[in-house]
Design a protein around this motif. Structure first.
Motif, PDB file in Angstrom:
ATOM      1  N   ARG A 202       0.811  -1.216   0.000  1.00 13.99           N
ATOM      2  CA  ARG A 202       0.000   0.000   0.000  1.00 13.99           C
ATOM      3  C   ARG A 202       0.845   1.267   0.000  1.00 13.99           C
ATOM      4  O   ARG A 202       0.317   2.379  -0.126  1.00 13.99           O
ATOM      5  CB  ARG A 202      -0.916   0.010   1.225  1.00 13.99           C
ATOM      6  CG  ARG A 202      -1.941  -1.115   1.237  1.00 13.99           C
ATOM      7  CD  ARG A 202      -3.043  -0.832   2.248  1.00 13.99           C
ATOM      8  NE  ARG A 202      -2.539  -0.715   3.606  1.00 13.99           N
ATOM      9  CZ  ARG A 202      -2.493  -1.715   4.479  1.00 13.99           C
ATOM     10  NH1 ARG A 202      -2.899  -2.935   4.096  1.00 13.99           N
ATOM     11  NH2 ARG A 202      -2.060  -1.542   5.716  1.00 13.99           N
ATOM     12  N   LEU A 203       2.160   1.131   0.152  1.00 14.39           N
ATOM     13  CA  LEU A 203       3.060   2.291   0.225  1.00 14.39           C
ATOM     14  C   LEU A 203       3.652   2.589  -1.145  1.00 14.39           C
ATOM     15  O   LEU A 203       3.870   1.697  -1.957  1.00 14.39           O
ATOM     16  CB  LEU A 203       4.189   2.011   1.224  1.00 14.39           C
ATOM     17  CG  LEU A 203       3.750   1.634   2.644  1.00 14.39           C
ATOM     18  CD1 LEU A 203       4.968   1.264   3.471  1.00 14.39           C
ATOM     19  CD2 LEU A 203       2.985   2.787   3.285  1.00 14.39           C
ATOM     20  N   SER A 204       3.915   3.848  -1.377  1.00 19.87           N
ATOM     21  CA  SER A 204       4.561   4.279  -2.628  1.00 19.87           C
ATOM     22  C   SER A 204       6.050   4.447  -2.361  1.00 19.87           C
ATOM     23  O   SER A 204       6.486   5.437  -1.755  1.00 19.87           O
ATOM     24  CB  SER A 204       3.943   5.596  -3.115  1.00 19.87           C
ATOM     25  OG  SER A 204       4.578   6.035  -4.292  1.00 19.87           O
ATOM     26  N   LEU A 205       6.827   3.481  -2.797  1.00 19.32           N
ATOM     27  CA  LEU A 205       8.268   3.474  -2.551  1.00 19.32           C
ATOM     28  C   LEU A 205       9.032   3.702  -3.843  1.00 19.32           C
ATOM     29  O   LEU A 205       8.615   3.247  -4.915  1.00 19.32           O
ATOM     30  CB  LEU A 205       8.689   2.141  -1.931  1.00 19.32           C
ATOM     31  CG  LEU A 205       8.021   1.769  -0.596  1.00 19.32           C
ATOM     32  CD1 LEU A 205       8.505   0.397  -0.146  1.00 19.32           C
ATOM     33  CD2 LEU A 205       8.301   2.821   0.461  1.00 19.32           C
ATOM     34  N   ASN A 206      10.149   4.384  -3.720  1.00 19.75           N
ATOM     35  CA  ASN A 206      11.020   4.599  -4.868  1.00 19.75           C
ATOM     36  C   ASN A 206      12.046   3.473  -4.963  1.00 19.75           C
ATOM     37  O   ASN A 206      12.299   2.773  -3.973  1.00 19.75           O
ATOM     38  CB  ASN A 206      11.745   5.942  -4.735  1.00 19.75           C
ATOM     39  CG  ASN A 206      10.794   7.122  -4.800  1.00 19.75           C
ATOM     40  OD1 ASN A 206       9.858   7.113  -5.593  1.00 19.75           O
ATOM     41  ND2 ASN A 206      11.031   8.144  -3.992  1.00 19.75           N
ATOM     42  N   ASP A 209      14.477   2.199  -2.015  1.00 18.52           N
ATOM     43  CA  ASP A 209      13.922   2.344  -0.669  1.00 18.52           C
ATOM     44  C   ASP A 209      13.748   0.964  -0.037  1.00 18.52           C
ATOM     45  O   ASP A 209      13.385   0.001  -0.723  1.00 18.52           O
ATOM     46  CB  ASP A 209      12.572   3.053  -0.710  1.00 18.52           C
ATOM     47  CG  ASP A 209      12.696   4.506  -1.151  1.00 18.52           C
ATOM     48  OD1 ASP A 209      13.842   4.965  -1.320  1.00 18.52           O
ATOM     49  OD2 ASP A 209      11.657   5.167  -1.332  1.00 18.52           O
ATOM     50  N   LYS A 280      16.384   5.108   2.775  1.00 18.54           N
ATOM     51  CA  LYS A 280      16.248   5.725   1.454  1.00 18.54           C
ATOM     52  C   LYS A 280      17.645   6.040   0.934  1.00 18.54           C
ATOM     53  O   LYS A 280      18.484   6.589   1.665  1.00 18.54           O
ATOM     54  CB  LYS A 280      15.429   7.023   1.551  1.00 18.54           C
ATOM     55  CG  LYS A 280      15.059   7.622   0.200  1.00 18.54           C
ATOM     56  CD  LYS A 280      14.150   8.825   0.388  1.00 18.54           C
ATOM     57  CE  LYS A 280      13.622   9.325  -0.942  1.00 18.54           C
ATOM     58  NZ  LYS A 280      12.748   8.335  -1.600  1.00 18.54           N
TER      59      LYS A 280
END
Length: 500
Positions: A202-206, A209, A280
């Protein structure tokens, strides 16, 4: 060219050179100052980017840790309720259906949670929340069973990631303790990896990360990006990582223990047996800053080159101007024919030396020199030949006067003057005789080109003026010409005394 004039021109040139150096130095100082300011601003921007990233990671880690802690707490409440209800005497007399209703709540059957199981003191499965008639199982060799059997105070125990009931999961367990403190068995349940995958999904990770969930002994429970080779590994066994780098609720910037990528790591720890670390990549954090730094650096480099180029150009122009002014000074103070100082420069020099002699109570000597029979020579041989005679006399004077403070000058026409600061009358006569003899030796026809010299030396006193010295030397010169020329006469105060 006389040495005194060279010294004066050099002094002016040096002053201009200092001005050019000052321009360059001030330009360099300005460049360094602006560069320092720009560097400070860029460092502040970098720290700002890092602080913003740290706050973002802290919020992310706090959210993940809160969610995991809440679910573990709920599941633990269910396990403890089962463990406490099992020791009630009445539970043995109820039917299996009723026992299930008493022991198991709906929280224990939520999505991603495995069914709760009860094992007796020998590790045999006795009760299974998913079935009234469970298939026989023996878990006596499992880590969580041994831990509870050996340590009555362990409380909630979370196992390493393992394959549990055909799914990768972590097992949560509580000890069942009798009224007398005896070991009666273990109640255990599981949280499947699907819970973590769903949570992290559910998380928006680059790219780059990471999110890592660890047990208190630094065993990796879950990690995204998912890597089965890393799951279950204990970081305490890695010698390339110092646990002091990342304390509870702290942060660390650098290379972590799992891979060689430099990241900013943030750790959040609650009272749960698990804690969360998010990271990050530093390249991602500083990418925007790096772009701005390159752009500003390019602009600053262009400005620095422009300022330094302009400064060097102006310094060169100052040097050219200094040379031009030196040339003008030379032309303004030098006799064009003989190369000696002209009358204007001589007047300023004698005035300065006279004032210095008054302050220091020192003598000032003056020689007045006149070319003998010059008018007739000029009329006979022409002006060009006469000019050559004057040039020759000037060369003889220059060769005989070598002190830095001496001032030989063309006084006018065929007359010359030599200012000799600090010399007594006898010393002045010595210089005069050296000039007279040199001119006499230089001339091919001694009767045609000789000089008469009047010498005077005074120690200035109050009320006297340097014109008195010129007048005395001039009178001595007329006396030398009256006595037959080609000789030196020393003036005395108040009357003249002839000296051969």
């Amino acid at each position: 060219m006389p040495f005194g004039r060279r010294k004066d021109a050099a002094g002016t040139s040096r002053r201009w050179r200092l001005s050019a150096k000052l321009l360059i130095a001030s330009s360099v100082a300005t460049v360094i100052g602006f560069s320092a300011i720009c560097a400070c601003v860029m460092l502040d921007m970098r720290r700002g980017e890092e602080e913003l990233a740290r706050q973002t990671l802290e919020n992310l880690a706090s959210g993940i840790d809160t969610d995991i802690s809440r679910n573990i707490e709920l599941y633990d409440l269910s396990l403890r309720a089962v463990a406490s209800n099992l020791v009630m005497p009445e539970i043995k007399d109820v039917s299996k259906e009723l026992r299930h209703l008493i022991l198991f709540d709906h929280a224990a059957t939520a999505k991603h949670f495995g069914a709760i199981q009860v094992f007796d003191a020998k590790g045999k499965l006795t009760i299974d929340a998913s079935s009234l008639d469970p298939v026989p199982e023996d878990r006596s060799d499992e880590e969580y069973f041994r831990v509870h059997r050996e340590d009555p105070d362990i409380g909630l125990f979370i196992s390493k990631p393992m394959l549990h009931r055909s799914a990768y999961a972590i097992v949560l367990s509580q000890r069942i303790t009798g009224p007398d403190g005896s070991f009666l068995g273990v109640v255990a349940g599981s949280i499947r990896f699907s819970y973590f995958h769903d949570l992290f999904g559910r998380l928006s990770l680059n790219p780059g990360d990471i999110i890592t969930v660890l047990r208190r002994d630094r065993t990796i429970i879950m990690r995204t990006p998912f890597d089965l080779d890393v799951i279950g590994k204990n970081l305490a066994e890695r010698s390339n990582w110092n646990p002091a780098n990342l304390q509870s609720n702290g942060s660390y910037s650098g290379v972590g223990p799992v891979d060689g990528i430099a990241r900013l790591y943030v750790r959040r720890s609650s009272t749960s047996p698990l804690y969360t670390v998010v990271g990050k990549p530093l390249d991602g954090i500083f990418s925007l800053w790096r772009t701005e730094a390159i752009r500003i650096g390019a602009i600053m480099t262009a400005l620095i080159l422009f300022v330094l180029g302009t400064a060097l150009f102006l310094a060169r122009e100052i040097g050219r101007r200094a040379k031009a002014e030196d040339k003008l000074e030379e032309l303004a103070t030098t006799d064009a024919l003989t190369g000696l100082k002209n009358r204007r420069k001589f007047d300023s020099e004698i005035d300065a030396e006279w004032r210095r002699a008054v302050r220091n109570d020192m003598p000032v000597a003056l020689l007045m020199i006149d070319a003998d029979h010059f008018k007739s020579y000029n009329d006979t041989y022409g002006h060009q030949a006469g000019d050559q005679v004057l040039v020759g006399i000037a060369i003889c004077i220059s060769d005989s006067v070598r002190r830095a403070g001496d001032c030989p000058a063309r006084f006018g026409g065929e007359e010359f003057a030599v200012l000799l600061p600090g010399l007594s009358a006898i010393e002045a006569v010595g210089v005069a005789e050296a000039i007279r003899r040199k001119v006499e030796c230089w001339s091919e026809d001694p009767t045609a080109t000789t000089v008469s010299i009047g010498a005077a030396s005074m120690t200035p006193a109050a009320g006297m003026h340097w014109s008195d010295l010129i007048e005395a030397a001039d009178k001595a010169l007329y006396a030398a010409k009256a006595n037959g020329r080609n000789q030196t006469v020393l003036a005395s105060v108040p009357k003249l005394s002839l000296v051969a």
